[in-house]
Design an enzyme around this catalytic site. Structure first.
Site, PDB file in Angstrom:
ATOM      1  N   SER A 198       0.837  -1.185   0.000  1.00 14.56           N
ATOM      2  CA  SER A 198       0.000   0.000   0.000  1.00 14.56           C
ATOM      3  C   SER A 198       0.882   1.249   0.000  1.00 14.56           C
ATOM      4  O   SER A 198       1.718   1.405  -0.875  1.00 14.56           O
ATOM      5  CB  SER A 198      -0.952  -0.033   1.200  1.00 14.56           C
ATOM      6  OG  SER A 198      -1.981   0.922   1.043  1.00 14.56           O
ATOM      7  N   ASP A 340      -5.148  -3.423  -2.971  1.00 15.89           N
ATOM      8  CA  ASP A 340      -4.289  -3.050  -1.841  1.00 15.89           C
ATOM      9  C   ASP A 340      -3.583  -4.259  -1.223  1.00 15.89           C
ATOM     10  O   ASP A 340      -4.213  -5.194  -0.737  1.00 15.89           O
ATOM     11  CB  ASP A 340      -5.159  -2.361  -0.782  1.00 15.89           C
ATOM     12  CG  ASP A 340      -4.339  -1.688   0.290  1.00 15.89           C
ATOM     13  OD1 ASP A 340      -3.190  -2.072   0.498  1.00 15.89           O
ATOM     14  OD2 ASP A 340      -4.866  -0.756   0.921  1.00 15.89           O
TER      15      ASP A 340
END
Length: 566
Positions: A198, A340
């Site tokens: 991320s 993510d």
């Protein structure tokens, strides 16, 4: 401002200290918190340890937290063999195993009693191992055979292991990682193995695609100011944009601005850093992936970072891109999309261990899911920590129970099934490492984690990362010193002044676990040799020839591996 800073305090260490001393200690703690550099922090920390009594604690060998007698015995043995110039005996003793946790000396609590350093006995033992390794590497072939040295160093490097830096997710708080990386680079402690997920993937991409000189651009606030004001770039939109939230276009421009258009293999060839980026599958029944120069050398880092930052429900899933044999960009696994990476594997320790032989992990953690439960100073009582672990365990078991019920319904509850799997993946992770660098801000506005950030907030985040890393620097230096020395020696064997004649020696099978040295390794080695006087190594070799071994141990059978791994 969407977060509130609070200084790292060590007040619990001051209990039982007279009032006058306690006041001095509090002043020193303020100096440590407000230090403008690591050197200033170190000076205040040493003074604090002297007044608090931690310095005296360091000088005393005995402690219930580790086996001091075992370490003292081994230290004396190594010193004796080195003083007698018994190099074969020294090699045999080191072949018995070099451990990062000999007698429990790697226990985290040993590095928290004092602000700076740990027991002097442990520091002396690490110094001795370091000197012995360098001495053996420099010995001429007529003292110890080159092949024997090669076998030992490659095998010991795998058995001892390596360190890795893992950068967590956390939205715009990810700029905190930049300060952590800056501190580690300034102290020459940045590991070669780095992972990011991320927001952490952006910083991993920056570090993995820029040389040390180029990275200085990202560390200077003046340069950040200049770029923000001079161009209508992603930085400008991020600092001064009118939109309160970052959209997919902003994110893509930011990544393009910070990460060059390179593949993982190209980045490794340029910097020598082995970066990895975690991505999670957007479809059910798929597994997350760790993208790097080993598993996906042709994947473009930009697309990997974009996928790892694609927060579900905020940014659309991403299709990875890679370079084909003609150097043209094309889709990579075109039927799959990715989101993510922190959802599935924020800190991919097990995968890094399998790929890079890592067994020691430095974690820079800003993930808002984990930071409330992490205590960098371990000031919480054992009962509090036990209750916290019990609560997490019970939560995981409840999620497993409900997930089993939902999965039986199959496609009847698709959204709820996806949500529950996501929550379970977030809960079913270990968010800590051997050394945890945790921010000192205790409050933040979660609605602004994906919002535009001001110039001042960015600088504060970077400085916060620097300050949070200061208390961990000496522990990192001590715990990684042996692995860094072996790494340096092996690079010299492979591409430097210790490189043997291929006719005389063959690379052992253990060397297959190491990628070939990059041009960055070779250039750095040449620069280092240019600054060191050649006479130093000549004197060592001459002294070794004049003083042959007076006592030799019986020829050692080459063990397959040390009895224990670090």
């Amino acid at each position: 401002m969407f977060y509130a800073w609070a200084p790292h305090v060590v007040s619990k260490r001051n209990r039982g200290i007279p009032v006058r001393k306690s006041r001095k200690l509090k002043k020193l703690e303020k100096r440590m918190y407000k230090a403008d550099s690591y050197e200033q922090w170190r000076e205040a920390a040493l003074e604090h340890d002297e007044i608090s009594g931690a310095k005296r604690w360091r000088e005393v060998d005995q402690s219930s937290q580790y086996d001091a007698s075992q370490i003292r015995l081994r230290l004396d043995r190594l010193r004796t063999l080195r003083a007698r110039h018994d190099y074969h005996g020294l090699l045999y003793t080191l072949n018995e195993g070099i451990h990062g946790n000999m007698g429990g000396m790697g226990r985290a609590s040993l590095y928290r009693r004092a602000n700076f350093g740990t027991k002097r006995l442990i520091e002396q033992y690490i110094d001795e191992i370091d000197e012995c390794l360098r001495l053996l590497a420099e010995l001429p072939a007529d003292v110890i055979d080159v092949q024997e040295k090669l076998d030992f160093f490659y095998r010991a490097n795998i058995c001892f292991g390596r360190s890795a830096l893992m950068l967590s997710g956390g939205g715009i708080l990810g700029f905190y990682h930049l300060g952590v990386v800056k501190t580690l680079m300034e102290q020459n402690l940045l590991p070669r193995v780095i992972s990011g997920s991320s927001a952490g993937s952006i910083m991993a991409g920056v570090v993995g695609t820029h040389s040390d000189t180029e990275l200085e651009h990202f560390f200077e606030p003046a340069n950040v100011h200049f770029e923000a004001e001079s161009e209508a770039s992603a930085f400008t939109r991020m600092f001064f944009g009118a939109n309160p939230q970052i959209d997919a276009g902003d994110l893509e421009r930011l990544i393009a601005r910070m990460v060059p258009d390179m593949t993982f293999q190209e980045a490794y060839e340029k910097t020598g850093r082995q970066i990895s980026i975690t991505v999670a599958p957007a479809e059910p029944h798929q597994r997350s992936r760790l993208l790097n120069a080993i598993t996906s050398p042709n994947v473009l880092i930009r697309s990997a970072v974009m996928a790892s930052c694609a927060v579900p429900g905020v940014f659309p899933p991403v299709t990875l891109m890679a370079k084909n044999m003609h150097g043209e960009a094309q889709t990579y696994l075109p039927t799959r999309k990715w989101v993510d990476g922190s959802i599935a594997d924020d800190l991919p320790a097990k995968r890094l261990s399998r790929l890079y032989s890592t067994n020691h992990y430095i974690v820079s953690m800003v993930n808002p899911i984990a930071t409330p439960f992490l205590d960098a100073d371990q000031d919480r009582s054992p009962l509090t920590r036990a209750l916290g672990s019990l609560g997490v365990g019970v939560g995981r078991e409840l999620l497993n129970f409900y997930r089993g019920i939902v999965q039986k319904q199959g496609d009847n509850w698709p959204r709820f099934n996806w949500m529950l799997n996501t929550v379970h993946a977030l809960m079913d992770q270990d968010y800590s490492g051997d050394i945890n660098i945790v921010p000192s801000f205790k409050w933040y506005n979660p609605t602004k984690l994906l919002a535009h950030i001001s110039e001042n907030d960015l600088i504060e985040l970077m400085e916060g990362g620097e300050h949070s890393a200061y208390p961990q620097v000496e522990q990192i230096r001590l715990c990684t010193r042996i692995s860094r020395t072996m790494e340096e020696i092996l690079v010299r064997f492979e591409s430097g002044d210790l490189r043997p004649d291929t006719v005389e020696a063959n690379r052992p099978r253990a060397s297959r676990r190491r990628p070939p040295p990059t041009r960055t390794d070779r250039e750095a080695l040449r620069e280092k040799r240019a600054t060191v006087e050649p006479a130093t190594s000549k004197k060592k070799r001459a002294a070794a020839k004049k003083k042959p071994a007076t006592r030799r141990s019986p020829p050692a059978k080459k063990p397959e591996a040390p009895a224990e791994a670090a």
